[in-house]
Motif scaffolding. Structure first.
Motif, PDB file in Angstrom:
ATOM      1  N   HIS A 100       0.817  -1.225   0.000  1.00 25.97           N
ATOM      2  CA  HIS A 100       0.000   0.000   0.000  1.00 25.97           C
ATOM      3  C   HIS A 100       0.848   1.273   0.000  1.00 25.97           C
ATOM      4  N   ASP A 101       1.956   1.248  -0.751  1.00 30.84           N
ATOM      5  CA  ASP A 101       2.788   2.445  -0.844  1.00 30.84           C
ATOM      6  C   ASP A 101       2.537   3.223  -2.131  1.00 30.84           C
ATOM      7  N   GLY A 102       1.548   2.800  -2.901  1.00 29.62           N
ATOM      8  CA  GLY A 102       1.216   3.472  -4.147  1.00 29.62           C
ATOM      9  C   GLY A 102       1.910   2.915  -5.363  1.00 29.62           C
ATOM     10  N   ALA A 103       2.830   1.969  -5.200  1.00 27.33           N
ATOM     11  CA  ALA A 103       3.540   1.344  -6.314  1.00 27.33           C
ATOM     12  C   ALA A 103       3.227  -0.145  -6.331  1.00 27.33           C
ATOM     13  N   ARG A 104       2.951  -0.669  -7.510  1.00 23.40           N
ATOM     14  CA  ARG A 104       2.581  -2.075  -7.640  1.00 23.40           C
ATOM     15  C   ARG A 104       3.806  -2.970  -7.678  1.00 23.40           C
ATOM     16  N   ASP A 147      -6.560  -7.964   8.734  1.00 23.69           N
ATOM     17  CA  ASP A 147      -5.889  -6.873   9.440  1.00 23.69           C
ATOM     18  C   ASP A 147      -5.661  -5.653   8.561  1.00 23.69           C
ATOM     19  N   GLY A 148      -6.276  -5.657   7.365  1.00 18.56           N
ATOM     20  CA  GLY A 148      -6.138  -4.517   6.477  1.00 18.56           C
ATOM     21  C   GLY A 148      -4.901  -4.540   5.618  1.00 18.56           C
ATOM     22  N   THR A 149      -4.074  -5.577   5.721  1.00 19.27           N
ATOM     23  CA  THR A 149      -2.886  -5.713   4.883  1.00 19.27           C
ATOM     24  C   THR A 149      -3.085  -6.882   3.925  1.00 19.27           C
ATOM     25  N   LEU A 150      -2.216  -6.957   2.932  1.00 20.33           N
ATOM     26  CA  LEU A 150      -2.275  -8.058   1.972  1.00 20.33           C
ATOM     27  C   LEU A 150      -1.226  -9.103   2.304  1.00 20.33           C
ATOM     28  N   GLN A 151      -1.586 -10.360   2.048  1.00 20.62           N
ATOM     29  CA  GLN A 151      -0.648 -11.471   2.177  1.00 20.62           C
ATOM     30  C   GLN A 151      -0.615 -12.240   0.853  1.00 20.62           C
ATOM     31  N   ALA A 165       3.285  -8.862   3.178  1.00 18.77           N
ATOM     32  CA  ALA A 165       3.585  -8.025   2.018  1.00 18.77           C
ATOM     33  C   ALA A 165       5.081  -7.821   1.827  1.00 18.77           C
ATOM     34  N   MET A 166       5.865  -8.048   2.866  1.00 14.12           N
ATOM     35  CA  MET A 166       7.317  -7.904   2.779  1.00 14.12           C
ATOM     36  C   MET A 166       8.029  -9.241   2.661  1.00 14.12           C
ATOM     37  N   GLY A 167       7.268 -10.345   2.519  1.00 10.85           N
ATOM     38  CA  GLY A 167       7.868 -11.653   2.289  1.00 10.85           C
ATOM     39  C   GLY A 167       8.177 -12.460   3.523  1.00 10.85           C
ATOM     40  N   ALA A 168       7.790 -11.991   4.698  1.00 10.22           N
ATOM     41  CA  ALA A 168       8.032 -12.747   5.927  1.00 10.22           C
ATOM     42  C   ALA A 168       6.941 -13.795   6.124  1.00 10.22           C
ATOM     43  N   PRO A 169       7.261 -14.957   6.721  1.00 17.28           N
ATOM     44  CA  PRO A 169       6.224 -15.956   6.997  1.00 17.28           C
ATOM     45  C   PRO A 169       5.164 -15.397   7.945  1.00 17.28           C
ATOM     46  N   ALA A 170       3.899 -15.618   7.617  1.00 13.75           N
ATOM     47  CA  ALA A 170       2.815 -15.187   8.488  1.00 13.75           C
ATOM     48  C   ALA A 170       2.650 -16.183   9.631  1.00 13.75           C
ATOM     49  N   PRO A 171       2.291 -15.716  10.829  1.00 12.98           N
ATOM     50  CA  PRO A 171       2.090 -16.638  11.960  1.00 12.98           C
ATOM     51  C   PRO A 171       1.062 -17.713  11.630  1.00 12.98           C
ATOM     52  N   GLY A 172       1.346 -18.938  12.084  1.00 13.29           N
ATOM     53  CA  GLY A 172       0.437 -20.058  11.853  1.00 13.29           C
ATOM     54  C   GLY A 172       0.694 -20.833  10.581  1.00 13.29           C
ATOM     55  N   PHE A 173       1.642 -20.370   9.772  1.00  9.44           N
ATOM     56  CA  PHE A 173       1.958 -21.014   8.491  1.00  9.44           C
ATOM     57  C   PHE A 173       3.447 -21.340   8.449  1.00  9.44           C
ATOM     58  N   PRO A 174       3.807 -22.374   7.641  1.00  5.42           N
ATOM     59  CA  PRO A 174       2.975 -23.119   6.692  1.00  5.42           C
ATOM     60  C   PRO A 174       2.073 -24.143   7.383  1.00  5.42           C
ATOM     61  N   VAL A 175       1.027 -24.519   6.662  1.00  2.20           N
ATOM     62  CA  VAL A 175       0.138 -25.586   7.101  1.00  2.20           C
ATOM     63  C   VAL A 175       0.344 -26.781   6.187  1.00  2.20           C
ATOM     64  N   VAL A 176       0.029 -27.960   6.691  1.00  2.00           N
ATOM     65  CA  VAL A 176       0.332 -29.198   5.975  1.00  2.00           C
ATOM     66  C   VAL A 176      -0.951 -29.914   5.603  1.00  2.00           C
ATOM     67  N   TRP A 177      -1.013 -30.417   4.362  1.00  2.00           N
ATOM     68  CA  TRP A 177      -2.134 -31.271   3.936  1.00  2.00           C
ATOM     69  C   TRP A 177      -1.558 -32.508   3.304  1.00  2.00           C
ATOM     70  N   ARG A 178      -1.691 -32.721   1.996  1.00  2.00           N
ATOM     71  CA  ARG A 178      -1.254 -33.963   1.364  1.00  2.00           C
ATOM     72  C   ARG A 178      -0.500 -33.631   0.078  1.00  2.00           C
ATOM     73  N   ASP A 179       0.590 -34.314  -0.137  1.00  2.00           N
ATOM     74  CA  ASP A 179       1.457 -34.080  -1.272  1.00  2.00           C
ATOM     75  C   ASP A 179       0.877 -34.780  -2.517  1.00  2.00           C
ATOM     76  N   GLU A 180       0.619 -34.062  -3.623  1.00  2.00           N
ATOM     77  CA  GLU A 180       1.070 -32.727  -3.957  1.00  2.00           C
ATOM     78  C   GLU A 180      -0.135 -31.793  -4.068  1.00  2.00           C
TER      79      GLU A 180
END
Length: 556
Positions: A100-104, A147-151, A165-180
């Motif tokens: 949200h800094d005005g640049a894509r 929270d009003g931000t993009l992930q 938005a800055m590339g840091a892992p979000a809390p609670g992730f990664p989550v695991v399911w089944r490969d692939e």
């Protein structure tokens, strides 16, 4: 900067012919009661006279200020994005102002990495989902945490990661399911006002009364109540529900029944599809389907009578769908205000001894019954290539329709897709073929799908796609709204397996075309950004793979 060879071709391959058959007799109020021959599963072509090759259809979008122009400029390479030497898979690029800094930013999935670039092409950040596992599907972008931000979400191997938005892992992730995990999309399944994440696995979870391939999470990483739907009992399925893996972005998310709540549709690697409410409940099947209480128990024969009885007495000759690589769309075709289920499948005989029977396009209500004009699916029986992988990490064609109103002279939107016949097909909402255009005559050249966007600002959208294969000599191609080729720009290496993304990258009001290449170019460039002179961002009805940044196949 390496030069890009440009070829411009113009031609028109519009088609006309017999009108569509009427519907099969049924007790369903949704379905026409007129008679039809069960054997009629052929393509139906528009009964109207062919268009004047010089006449575009009327505008279906508001034109750009000044009215735009009726010719499309040939795209010109503006920027090359360099990564880390990874190859691309099926994931379209995303263009979004993440912070949200005005640049894509331009977000691209390459090999095991998600990479965010500035509009000028400088790498902003890179993140890995898990080890060296490939990211098959497109990155998904939304405010999943509320929270009003993009992930940014991405799936690889058996995991789904969420990055800030800055590339840091979000809390609670990664989550695991089944490969692939090759399918990932977003939508607000629980109605809390922000989207959730849905993933589909190629490997089913065994359970009773039916298997599972779907899991959904909140933006916190917690599983949604009711998922996985069958093995938890939330679906209401019995052992007639036939669920197996999804192999290529096989998920659509949106309101399927007009009740204002978000649902999901998952075609699987057989003749069945699984669709559910946001709490995991499987949709009830229409009573015309004998022995199928829930929609995941409906077997999709092309013949409607056989689909209703649930089996065929002539399996060597009866045709059925196969939804292995089917990425569905959700759009209102019949104008009743409710989205319909639009799915492109491969076709095979029911005994599965003859699989090269082309493709079928299906249009359905939420209870599995077929729209009145679509009692027989629209089929393109000619086979050139697409069902099988071509080797050396070159995969078969994705069966994904794009839905957009590109012709205001006809009611409803058009459905545009690539067949197994080397042609792009445009089908009206009433099941008549508006046009078809060849993009190749080679059995080793494919395309994954199509973006739809106005590239000249005149309010009439164009169709944009990339070709790929196990050899060199592929292209970025544009067609106008009548199917005439308006540009063909050479791509390096083995082309691009991802659908191009059309977006205003630099915020100047004009659009660019972002292509994620299969192979890094000789100089290491992994994605290319093409400028289109005279374009505008006034009309982007299906601008990227899976329609939008949530990748849910639901335009608008």
């Amino acid at each position: 900067m390496r030069a890009v060879f440009v070829v411009v071709l113009a031609g028109f391959a519009g088609c006309s012919g017999a009108s569509a058959p009427n519907g099969l007799a049924t007790a369903d109020a949704h379905v026409s009661s007129d008679a039809v021959s069960p054997a009629d599963v052929s393509s139906v072509r528009d009964a109207a006279a062919p268009r004047d090759a010089g006449a575009l259809p009327p505008s279906s979008c508001t034109a750009a200020p000044g009215g735009g122009r009726h010719t499309v400029a040939t795209p010109v390479l503006r920027a090359a994005l360099h990564g880390m030497g990874d190859e691309g898979w099926l994931g379209s690029a995303a263009v979004e102002d993440l912070d949200h800094d005005g640049a894509r930013e331009i977000v691209v999935a390459r090999g095991p990495r998600v990479i965010a670039y500035s509009a000028a092409g400088a790498m902003r950040w890179t993140a890995t989902v898990t080890g060296s596992d490939r990211i098959w599907a497109a990155p998904v972008i939304g405010d999943f945490r509320g929270d009003g931000t993009l992930q940014v979400a991405a799936a690889a191997g058996d995991r789904v990661a969420l990055f800030t938005a800055m590339g840091a892992p979000a809390p609670g992730f990664p989550v695991v399911w089944r490969d692939e995990l090759r399918s990932l999309a977003g939508g607000d399944l629980d109605g809390d006002g922000h989207p959730d994440l849905v993933a589909v696995s190629t490997v089913p979870l065994e359970g009773s009364p039916a298997r599972d391939v779907i899991l959904a999470w909140h933006g916190t990483g917690q599983r949604l109540r009711g998922f996985p739907p069958n093995t938890t009992g939330a679906s209401g399925c019995d052992d007639t529900c036939d669920v197996t893996g999804g192999f290529d972005q096989n998920v659509g998310v949106g309101d399927l029944d007009g009740d204002g709540a978000v649902d999901l549709l998952v075609p699987t690697d057989n003749a069945y599809m699984s669709w559910h409410h946001g709490d995991g409940r499987a949709f009830a099947a229409n009573a015309i389907f004998h022995g199928a209480a829930r929609t995941p128990a409906i077997r999709f024969f092309t013949d409607y009578a056989e689909a209703q009885q649930g089996y065929s007495d002539h399996e060597s000759t009866s045709l059925q769908a196969h939804f292995t690589n089917s990425a569905p769309a959700l759009a209102d075709l019949d104008g009743d205000g409710v989205r319909d289920l639009v799915v492109l499948s491969s076709l095979q005989n029911a005994s599965q001894t003859d699989r090269r029977r082309g493709v079928g396009l299906w249009a359905l209500h939420a209870d599995g019954s077929r729209l009145a004009a679509w009692v027989q699916p629209f089929t393109v029986p000619t086979y050139l290539a697409g069902l099988e992988d071509l080797g050396d990490n070159i995969v078969g064609a994705t069966n994904q329709p794009s839905v957009a109103d590109i012709d205001a002279s006809s009611p409803g939107p058009e459905i545009i897709f690539a067949g197994f016949d080397g042609r792009i097909h445009c089908i009206g909402a009433n099941r008549t073929e508006r046009w078809s255009t060849p993009f190749t005559t080679a059995a080793d050249t494919l395309t994954a799908g199509l973006a739809v966007a106005d590239l000249s600002g005149d309010g009439v959208p164009e169709v944009v796609f990339a070709t790929y294969g196990a050899h060199t000599g592929h292209s970025l191609v544009g067609l106008d709204a009548r199917g005439a080729e308006v540009f063909r720009v050479a791509l390096p290496g083995r082309g691009a397996m991802a659908v191009p993304t059309v977006a205003d990258v630099d915020g100047d009001g004009a659009v660019e075309i972002v292509v994620s290449l299969k192979d890094p170019r000789d100089d290491g460039a992994e994605a290319l950004v093409f400028a289109v002179d005279g374009s505008a961002s006034n009309c982007l009805p299906w601008p990227t793979g899976r329609a939008n940044r949530l990748r849910n196949g639901a335009p608008g």
